[in-house]
Design a protein around this motif. Sequence first.
Motif, PDB file in Angstrom:
ATOM      1  N   UNK A 375     -56.592  38.119 -31.082  1.00 52.15           N
ATOM      2  CA  UNK A 375     -55.153  38.400 -31.081  1.00 52.15           C
ATOM      3  C   UNK A 375     -54.401  37.450 -30.154  1.00 52.15           C
ATOM      4  N   UNK A 376     -54.968  37.211 -28.969  1.00 54.54           N
ATOM      5  CA  UNK A 376     -54.313  36.293 -28.039  1.00 54.54           C
ATOM      6  C   UNK A 376     -54.276  34.873 -28.604  1.00 54.54           C
ATOM      7  N   UNK A 377     -55.355  34.468 -29.297  1.00 52.14           N
ATOM      8  CA  UNK A 377     -55.388  33.139 -29.897  1.00 52.14           C
ATOM      9  C   UNK A 377     -54.380  33.038 -31.047  1.00 52.14           C
ATOM     10  N   UNK A 378     -54.212  34.129 -31.792  1.00 51.01           N
ATOM     11  CA  UNK A 378     -53.222  34.121 -32.878  1.00 51.01           C
ATOM     12  C   UNK A 378     -51.798  33.969 -32.337  1.00 51.01           C
ATOM     13  N   UNK A 382     -49.168  31.104 -33.473  1.00 52.76           N
ATOM     14  CA  UNK A 382     -47.797  31.335 -33.953  1.00 52.76           C
ATOM     15  C   UNK A 382     -46.784  30.489 -33.206  1.00 52.76           C
ATOM     16  N   UNK A 383     -47.106  30.091 -31.970  1.00 54.14           N
ATOM     17  CA  UNK A 383     -46.190  29.253 -31.186  1.00 54.14           C
ATOM     18  C   UNK A 383     -46.444  27.766 -31.416  1.00 54.14           C
ATOM     19  N   UNK A 384     -47.534  27.442 -32.116  1.00 51.75           N
ATOM     20  CA  UNK A 384     -47.873  26.033 -32.360  1.00 51.75           C
ATOM     21  C   UNK A 384     -48.257  25.866 -33.840  1.00 51.75           C
ATOM     22  N   UNK A 385     -47.315  26.106 -34.728  1.00 52.23           N
ATOM     23  CA  UNK A 385     -47.588  26.102 -36.166  1.00 52.23           C
ATOM     24  C   UNK A 385     -47.834  24.706 -36.738  1.00 52.23           C
ATOM     25  N   UNK A 408     -51.110  18.639 -27.547  1.00 49.06           N
ATOM     26  CA  UNK A 408     -51.115  18.799 -26.083  1.00 49.06           C
ATOM     27  C   UNK A 408     -50.643  20.180 -25.663  1.00 49.06           C
ATOM     28  N   UNK A 409     -49.537  20.667 -26.255  1.00 47.74           N
ATOM     29  CA  UNK A 409     -48.996  21.972 -25.848  1.00 47.74           C
ATOM     30  C   UNK A 409     -49.952  23.097 -26.226  1.00 47.74           C
ATOM     31  N   UNK A 410     -50.601  22.994 -27.409  1.00 49.66           N
ATOM     32  CA  UNK A 410     -51.544  24.033 -27.821  1.00 49.66           C
ATOM     33  C   UNK A 410     -52.761  24.060 -26.905  1.00 49.66           C
ATOM     34  N   UNK A 411     -53.281  22.897 -26.544  1.00 45.26           N
ATOM     35  CA  UNK A 411     -54.449  22.832 -25.660  1.00 45.26           C
ATOM     36  C   UNK A 411     -54.112  23.375 -24.280  1.00 45.26           C
ATOM     37  N   UNK A 412     -52.922  23.075 -23.788  1.00 46.26           N
ATOM     38  CA  UNK A 412     -52.495  23.609 -22.484  1.00 46.26           C
ATOM     39  C   UNK A 412     -52.439  25.135 -22.507  1.00 46.26           C
ATOM     40  N   UNK A 413     -51.929  25.701 -23.606  1.00 47.18           N
ATOM     41  CA  UNK A 413     -51.859  27.159 -23.716  1.00 47.18           C
ATOM     42  C   UNK A 413     -53.251  27.777 -23.782  1.00 47.18           C
TER      43      UNK A 413
END
Length: 665
Positions: A375-378, A382-385, A408-413
């Motif tokens: 769920x956390x990964x989903x 949703x923030x990095x479509x 970059x932003x997805x990996x940081x999250x």
Amino acid sequence: MSCPVHKYIKITLGPGFVIQDVTTHNETRNLVIDNLPSGTKKDALVRLLESFGGTVVAVQMSSGGAYEGGKPFFARVQMKSHREAIAVANGLNGMKALRCNGELFVRPELPRAAIRSQVSDSSIRVSWTLPTTSLYLGFDTLEGAQMAVRTADGYDWNGYWVTASIYSGIPVVKEYDVRLSGLPPNVDHELVCKRFGVHRTDIMRDKPSRFLRGFGIPQAKNRLEGFGRIVGFDVSPAPYKDGVVRAWCHFETPDIALAARELDGIEQRCLNDEKIAISRVYSLEYPIRRTVHRHIGDAISNLREVVHRFLPGCLLRIPDHNKRQDTITFEINAEDSKSLLDIRARLADIVQGELVMDGNGPLWDRILSTPFGADRMNSIRSSNREVLIVVRKLQSFIRVIGPPEKRASAIAAIRQLVATFQRQPVHTVTLPASRPGLFMHPSLIRLREKHGTDKLWLDIRNRRLCIRGDEAMYAEVQTAVYTANKEVHSHDHSRTLCPVCFDEPTPSVVLSCGDVYCKECLAGYLAAGAETRHFPLRCFGDDGKCQKPIPLHVAQDVLQDEQWDLLVAAAFNTHVVAKPDEFRFCPTPDCQQVYRPGAKDTVYSCPECLLSICPYCEVEYHEGSTCDDQSYRINGAFDEASVGLQPYDLLALSDAYVLGVYGDF
């Protein structure tokens, strides 16, 4: 029970999810033996083959065999196992036996599915010079001539690439002349006047040439069709800057391509007597899932443009873009294997994206395998479509696919999420050896519902509970385990009670050993096996004394499809890791495919990542050198350097040699 794993591998499962048999993609029992002398008897051939320790199942002599006027012939042989076939190939290939004239040639014969993933040799690259004409424009001033050069140089005239320069020589039109080259032979002089600002009388034409309809493409294709069926014909797009049209012709078989190469360097009447150049082309298919392609389509289009502009003899194309299929198959064409591998490597970099690393290894936390972690990964997805986030639970890694600036932003999250998980300590509580089913006791179920499955889970192999939380939660779990154990101890341990929750089974599942489980309890126990990877999965009824494996048909009834697939894959990976002498992992990082060791000087293409592998040396294929050469380069260099050294010198040499070959760790 037989079932597929990782798409290309077939396994046979036994009770308790024990792997009984594995058939890999490169596995074969078949051999082709060539250069057999005329008069060879089948019995003599069988005795020779079985002298290597195997059993011959079938032998098929080539048509005519020993009766074709004394000429050598070949035979197809089937051995009992892949290992026996490879032993024969390695031992018999190059040997003089059966009174043959020369040496016997023995090679494994791969199944059709494996052959389709190999590099193809049924394509050719065709090129011919495009007939053009030149015009000379006259100007009264230098400024006018320079303006015409700036306007005309690099102009795309309906697919013809025009070049322009100041010209001095014959013919002389006016004070300042400009030469336009690369124009179509049927160019309209009136249009030239309008586009470049000259009068009709100020134009002179070079010697005329015949116009080639459609750049000669239909004529060249029709000429090549005379050799055999063409399954694809791709032409580099206009304009043709160097005046050369290039096309890639894909035939049905390599034999047709070989025959068509005879046209190389011969003038063709259909191309206005221009010579046609034909060269050999290697081709390789690269399938990409449509869901992945949605995120990397622009990057692949850029790669196709780069290949077209900077690698004239290469092509990256889509032979069949069927929208109903789950995958899009790209085809790479190149005149040499180095370019082919280079394009494939660049394409693989785009498709595979970036592996999220933590130092020298992949970033991972077991919470990511739980519904809470999913769920956390989903929420990150949703923030990095614009990127695709792939989580592999069995291999324990995360990969982000998409444009580099978006990754970059997805990996940081993801890093921040895992760091949040790992800041909490993990405690353990050991369960009684005879009562691992305490994990399903109602009091512990309530704790899991209260804190979440990501904070309380069962380690089946070590029979202990794992708690991720503070000291208060640790004490709470210890109290619950003590209470549950005390309550269970007071019950009658009848085999009619569920060995997990020690209650009346509802709904009940009866095993062949006689023990009865709740369906939900048994499903939970089996599903946990995908994480613990301790096989076979056994019944622990009768206070843990029953050790019979869980029947597969029972597991199929109680598990969901996703749980079944994860458990099968976990059993397969555990089996492969436990047998390093029988199986090898593909050298490509995070590729799931495995293969068996193969014969010398053979090449195997991984069906998943398309890497060319030497199954004998167990490394990426060493094109241009034999397996013996590879062995000599490593062992021979060390032996040669160590001659005359003392034992303490050899120790230092071995350290220095390792650093020299593999680099400084």
